[in-house]
Design a protein around this motif. Structure first.
Motif, mmCIF file in Angstrom:
data_model
loop_
_atom_site.group_PDB
_atom_site.id
_atom_site.type_symbol
_atom_site.label_atom_id
_atom_site.label_comp_id
_atom_site.label_asym_id
_atom_site.label_seq_id
_atom_site.Cartn_x
_atom_site.Cartn_y
_atom_site.Cartn_z
ATOM 1 N N ASP A 22 8.432 -82.293 21.136
ATOM 2 C CA ASP A 22 9.412 -81.635 22.021
ATOM 3 C C ASP A 22 9.668 -82.459 23.306
ATOM 4 O OD1 ASP A 22 11.620 -79.915 22.333
ATOM 5 O OD2 ASP A 22 10.155 -78.869 23.943
ATOM 6 N N LYS A 23 8.579 -82.538 23.925
ATOM 7 C CA LYS A 23 8.939 -83.470 25.107
ATOM 8 C C LYS A 23 9.232 -84.721 25.142
ATOM 9 C CE LYS A 23 5.730 -80.611 28.254
ATOM 10 N NZ LYS A 23 4.509 -80.660 28.847
ATOM 11 N N ASP A 25 10.785 -86.226 22.706
ATOM 12 C CA ASP A 25 12.298 -86.326 22.641
ATOM 13 C C ASP A 25 12.947 -86.176 23.976
ATOM 14 O OD1 ASP A 25 14.809 -86.250 21.286
ATOM 15 O OD2 ASP A 25 14.861 -84.089 21.522
ATOM 16 N N LYS A 26 12.740 -85.274 25.039
ATOM 17 C CA LYS A 26 13.319 -85.102 26.089
ATOM 18 C C LYS A 26 13.115 -86.582 26.840
ATOM 19 C CE LYS A 26 13.138 -80.089 26.071
ATOM 20 N NZ LYS A 26 12.222 -78.993 26.752
ATOM 21 N N TRP A 27 11.985 -86.983 26.913
ATOM 22 C CA TRP A 27 11.820 -88.227 27.569
ATOM 23 C C TRP A 27 12.522 -89.502 27.016
ATOM 24 C CZ3 TRP A 27 9.728 -89.099 32.154
ATOM 25 C CH2 TRP A 27 8.824 -88.393 32.767
ATOM 26 N N GLY A 28 12.668 -89.498 25.850
ATOM 27 C CA GLY A 28 13.302 -90.403 24.975
ATOM 28 C C GLY A 28 14.853 -90.295 25.588
ATOM 29 N N SER A 29 15.409 -89.028 25.666
ATOM 30 C CA SER A 29 16.756 -89.047 25.941
ATOM 31 C C SER A 29 17.072 -89.380 27.585
ATOM 32 C CB SER A 29 17.180 -87.521 25.739
ATOM 33 O OG SER A 29 17.164 -86.834 24.566
ATOM 34 N N VAL A 30 16.185 -89.109 28.290
ATOM 35 C CA VAL A 30 16.066 -89.677 29.657
ATOM 36 C C VAL A 30 16.248 -91.133 29.834
ATOM 37 C CG1 VAL A 30 15.084 -89.580 31.953
ATOM 38 C CG2 VAL A 30 15.478 -87.443 30.710
ATOM 39 N N GLY A 32 16.650 -93.211 27.668
ATOM 40 C CA GLY A 32 17.990 -94.011 26.877
ATOM 41 C C GLY A 32 19.018 -93.793 27.607
ATOM 42 N N LEU A 33 19.197 -92.911 28.477
ATOM 43 C CA LEU A 33 20.210 -92.801 29.406
ATOM 44 C C LEU A 33 19.823 -93.936 30.394
ATOM 45 C CD1 LEU A 33 22.801 -91.323 31.148
ATOM 46 C CD2 LEU A 33 20.858 -90.352 32.422
#
Length: 133
Positions: A22-23, A25-30, A32-33
């Motif tokens: 879960d964490k 996934d959130k780190w990956g989104s940030v 990736g931005l």
């Protein structure tokens, strides 16, 4: 450089594995931005650089009895020579004076040419240009 990128990727992978799904996934989104924004910035910079180099001026494979003057990208008035031009001397057969070689593609170039006079290349001036006053 390749080694540093490999170490960075391995460290990032280890960090995300420790964080949990879960964490991570959130780190990956940030991340990736930020990678996307950096890529967009590089693409814009490359497009601007390519546009500045496009539309160059060139003299190729010529024998010129006088000089060569190339002017582009000037934001003001230009005065190159005196009111009366000096007499032009013919180029002696077999002579090949040195001319500047191109430093970048798409710029101002004089290649494979022989000139009896000066080679002047003026580019990207934001004001007035005046030579041979």
């Amino acid at each position: 450089m390749a080694f540093a990128v490999g170490v960075l990727a391995a460290g990032l992978g280890t960090f995300l594995a420790i964080q949990g799904l879960d964490k991570a996934d959130k780190w990956g989104s940030v991340l990736g931005l930020f990678v996307g924004l950096a890529g967009l910035g590089l693409a814009v910079a490359a497009a601007v650089g390519a546009r500045r180099q496009a539309g160059g001026q060139s003299v190729t494979g010529s024998t010129i009895g006088g000089g060569v003057t190339q002017v582009r990208g000037v934001g003001g008035s230009v005065r190159i020579g005196p009111a009366s031009a000096p007499p032009v001397l013919p180029v002696p057969p077999g002579s090949s004076p040195q001319v500047p070689s191109p430093s970048q593609g798409g710029g101002q170039t004089v290649t494979g040419s022989s000139t009896a006079g000066p080679v002047r290349q003026i580019d990207g001036v934001g004001g007035d240009v005046e030579l041979d006053r």
